[in-house]
Design a protein around this motif. Structure first.
Motif, PDB file in Angstrom:
ATOM      1  N   ASP A 190      42.544  42.646 111.794  1.00 42.52           N
ATOM      2  CA  ASP A 190      42.529  40.846 111.763  1.00 42.52           C
ATOM      3  C   ASP A 190      41.735  40.448 110.575  1.00 42.52           C
ATOM      4  O   ASP A 190      40.753  40.813 110.344  1.00 42.52           O
ATOM      5  CB  ASP A 190      42.197  40.220 112.941  1.00 42.52           C
ATOM      6  CG  ASP A 190      42.261  38.938 112.840  1.00 42.52           C
ATOM      7  OD1 ASP A 190      43.377  38.278 112.347  1.00 42.52           O
ATOM      8  OD2 ASP A 190      41.252  38.014 113.257  1.00 42.52           O
ATOM      9  N   GLY A 191      42.475  39.855 109.780  1.00 45.00           N
ATOM     10  CA  GLY A 191      41.750  39.396 108.596  1.00 45.00           C
ATOM     11  C   GLY A 191      41.779  40.241 107.327  1.00 45.00           C
ATOM     12  O   GLY A 191      40.901  39.887 106.496  1.00 45.00           O
ATOM     13  N   VAL A 192      42.367  41.183 107.454  1.00 45.70           N
ATOM     14  CA  VAL A 192      42.270  42.364 106.255  1.00 45.70           C
ATOM     15  C   VAL A 192      44.005  42.438 105.812  1.00 45.70           C
ATOM     16  O   VAL A 192      44.616  42.577 106.451  1.00 45.70           O
ATOM     17  CB  VAL A 192      41.927  43.516 106.833  1.00 45.70           C
ATOM     18  CG1 VAL A 192      41.800  44.836 105.732  1.00 45.70           C
ATOM     19  CG2 VAL A 192      40.563  43.386 107.401  1.00 45.70           C
ATOM     20  N   PHE A 193      44.058  42.587 104.627  1.00 45.35           N
ATOM     21  CA  PHE A 193      45.227  42.780 103.788  1.00 45.35           C
ATOM     22  C   PHE A 193      45.236  43.841 102.640  1.00 45.35           C
ATOM     23  O   PHE A 193      44.072  43.929 102.087  1.00 45.35           O
ATOM     24  CB  PHE A 193      45.989  41.379 103.383  1.00 45.35           C
ATOM     25  CG  PHE A 193      45.136  40.764 102.303  1.00 45.35           C
ATOM     26  CD1 PHE A 193      44.846  41.094 101.014  1.00 45.35           C
ATOM     27  CD2 PHE A 193      44.235  39.541 102.848  1.00 45.35           C
ATOM     28  CE1 PHE A 193      44.311  40.395 100.066  1.00 45.35           C
ATOM     29  CE2 PHE A 193      43.575  38.888 101.636  1.00 45.35           C
ATOM     30  CZ  PHE A 193      43.636  39.211 100.775  1.00 45.35           C
ATOM     31  N   LYS A 194      46.419  44.242 102.501  1.00 41.08           N
ATOM     32  CA  LYS A 194      46.485  45.345 101.388  1.00 41.08           C
ATOM     33  C   LYS A 194      46.422  44.555 100.140  1.00 41.08           C
ATOM     34  O   LYS A 194      46.935  43.282  99.835  1.00 41.08           O
ATOM     35  CB  LYS A 194      47.791  46.214 101.480  1.00 41.08           C
ATOM     36  CG  LYS A 194      47.667  47.021 102.757  1.00 41.08           C
ATOM     37  CD  LYS A 194      49.144  47.989 102.559  1.00 41.08           C
ATOM     38  CE  LYS A 194      48.918  48.856 103.875  1.00 41.08           C
ATOM     39  NZ  LYS A 194      50.441  49.616 104.123  1.00 41.08           N
ATOM     40  N   ILE A 195      45.818  44.871  98.997  1.00 47.44           N
ATOM     41  CA  ILE A 195      45.810  44.124  97.791  1.00 47.44           C
ATOM     42  C   ILE A 195      47.284  44.727  97.021  1.00 47.44           C
ATOM     43  O   ILE A 195      47.393  45.694  96.720  1.00 47.44           O
ATOM     44  CB  ILE A 195      44.571  44.313  97.015  1.00 47.44           C
ATOM     45  CG1 ILE A 195      43.494  43.755  97.828  1.00 47.44           C
ATOM     46  CG2 ILE A 195      44.787  43.670  95.526  1.00 47.44           C
ATOM     47  CD1 ILE A 195      42.012  44.111  96.925  1.00 47.44           C
ATOM     48  N   ASP A 196      47.947  43.624  96.649  1.00 44.11           N
ATOM     49  CA  ASP A 196      49.258  43.847  95.913  1.00 44.11           C
ATOM     50  C   ASP A 196      48.891  44.288  94.471  1.00 44.11           C
ATOM     51  O   ASP A 196      49.354  44.786  93.878  1.00 44.11           O
ATOM     52  CB  ASP A 196      50.186  42.623  96.170  1.00 44.11           C
ATOM     53  CG  ASP A 196      51.471  42.849  95.479  1.00 44.11           C
ATOM     54  OD1 ASP A 196      51.928  43.857  95.926  1.00 44.11           O
ATOM     55  OD2 ASP A 196      51.763  42.171  94.444  1.00 44.11           O
TER      56      ASP A 196
END
Length: 372
Positions: free
Chosen positions: A184-190
């Motif tokens: 939760d609250g973590v995303f891959k950096i595009d």
């Protein structure tokens, strides 16, 4: 040891004091400026490092000419702490004094090599902090760091993404990609974006997909060294002397441990190129992710930002037919019939600047050096 904690913290403390001149200068950069409440930027960064409760080391990496000042900052802070936190500094805090400035990649590889030689653990999970940021509240910062530590242990390069509040042209940006599974609250950096012009910054803000890059990171030492070998083999070659390195005799300054004269470090810095960790690894690795920060953050990178966070000493100022001015001065200042100015008088130098002109500061410092 709790596996969700970072084992070690590295505080980068170089800087040449350009953006907050004349309060800061090369021999007294921004991290040494005292905040309201008496502690400096650097001292509050050390407190954040302690709050994360690393089981291992706290490393402060700085220039050799700043060693004495950093040691004094650490020592004076230690005198204010409870016994447990003071003991942590005495036992586990080290200052590593670089032979010369080589941007941010080299000092982080130096930290990895040092920790490998000194750590009891085989899995150094490292949190990288700046020495000159303002962050609050502490409990949210610690909670976000615990989340970041867990993600970095899975073999990721972790950034902290700050929700933008304005179309700033002074920060680098992160474009968010897909959410990280089960986090939760973590995303891959595009992708990473350099500091944009104003129109581009406005488009970033409107899209809702862009975040400020805080300049704080998390990674394991093994991951960092693997990516250096992959993307920057010449940097890895510069540090080959560490393969057979032994620690130098322990030294202290103001009761603070430090490393300065160390042959493998000197040899590495003699040939290693200067490059930011952002360019060397963050923008090239397939494993860059970001934790959405729930804490408040500001790098106080300009006098305009400084005013937002700190109040002036009104007892030393007189303003007649003047409004919306900010004054930060060692001596009394009177303003008459002027508006929207920043007036800074520190260290025998004066800056008078129209608000919103902070982007001119690097050129100011350049010309000051040439003419004075």
């Amino acid at each position: 040891m709790d596996s969700t904690n970072f084992t070690d913290v590295v505080i980068l403390a170089g800087g040449f004091g350009e953006r907050l001149w004349p309060a800061s200068r090369p021999d007294y950069p921004k991290q040494f400026i005292s905040l309201e409440g008496g502690l400096s930027f650097m001292q509050t960064s050390i407190l954040r490092a302690i709050a994360v409760k690393p089981a291992g080391k706290i490393l402060i990496i700085t220039r050799k000419d700043l060693l004495a000042s950093v040691a004094e900052q650490v020592h004076s802070l230690k005198l204010t702490l409870n016994q447990k936190d003071a003991d942590k500094i005495s036992e586990d805090l080290y200052i590593l004094a670089e032979p010369c400035a080589r941007h941010t990649c080299a000092p982080l590889l130096l930290a990895c090599k040092f920790l490998k030689l000194t750590s009891k653990t085989q899995k150094n999970n490292i949190l990288v902090l700046a020495s000159d940021h303002v962050i609050s509240p502490a409990d949210r910062f610690v909670s976000d760091c615990e989340k970041a530590a867990k993600v970095s242990l899975d073999g990721n390069f972790v950034c902290f993404a700050i929700a933008p509040t304005e179309p700033s042209t002074g920060y680098g940006y992160i474009k968010s990609g897909a959410p990280l599974e089960n986090q939760d609250g973590v995303f891959k950096i595009d992708m990473f974006k350099e500091k944009p012009d104003l129109e581009t910054a406005k488009s970033y803000l409107a899209s809702g997909n862009y975040w400020w890059n805080s300049g704080m990171f998390g990674f394991t030492a093994s991951f960092f060294e693997e990516e250096i070998n992959r993307f920057e083999p010449k940097i890895a070659d510069s540090f080959k002397s560490f393969d057979k390195a032994v620690l130098p005799p322990e030294k202290t300054l103001n009761s603070v441990k430090y490393v300065s004269e160390w042959k493998p470090m000197e040899e590495a810095y003699a040939t290693v190129k200067a490059i930011a960790v952002d360019n060397a690894i963050a923008e090239r690795t397939e494993r860059a992710v970001a934790v959405r920060a729930t804490f408040n953050w500001d790098d106080v990178g300009s006098w305009d930002a400084f005013e937002r966070l700190f109040s002036e000493n009104v007892g030393k100022t007189v303003q007649i037919a003047s409004k919306n001015n900010f004054i930060y001065s060692d001596i009394p200042v009177a303003l008459c019939g002027v508006d929207d100015l920043v007036v800074v008088i520190k260290n025998g130098n004066a800056l008078v600047m129209k608000k919103g002109s902070s982007g001119m500061m690097r050129e100011v410092v350049k010309q000051i050096k040439e003419k004075i």
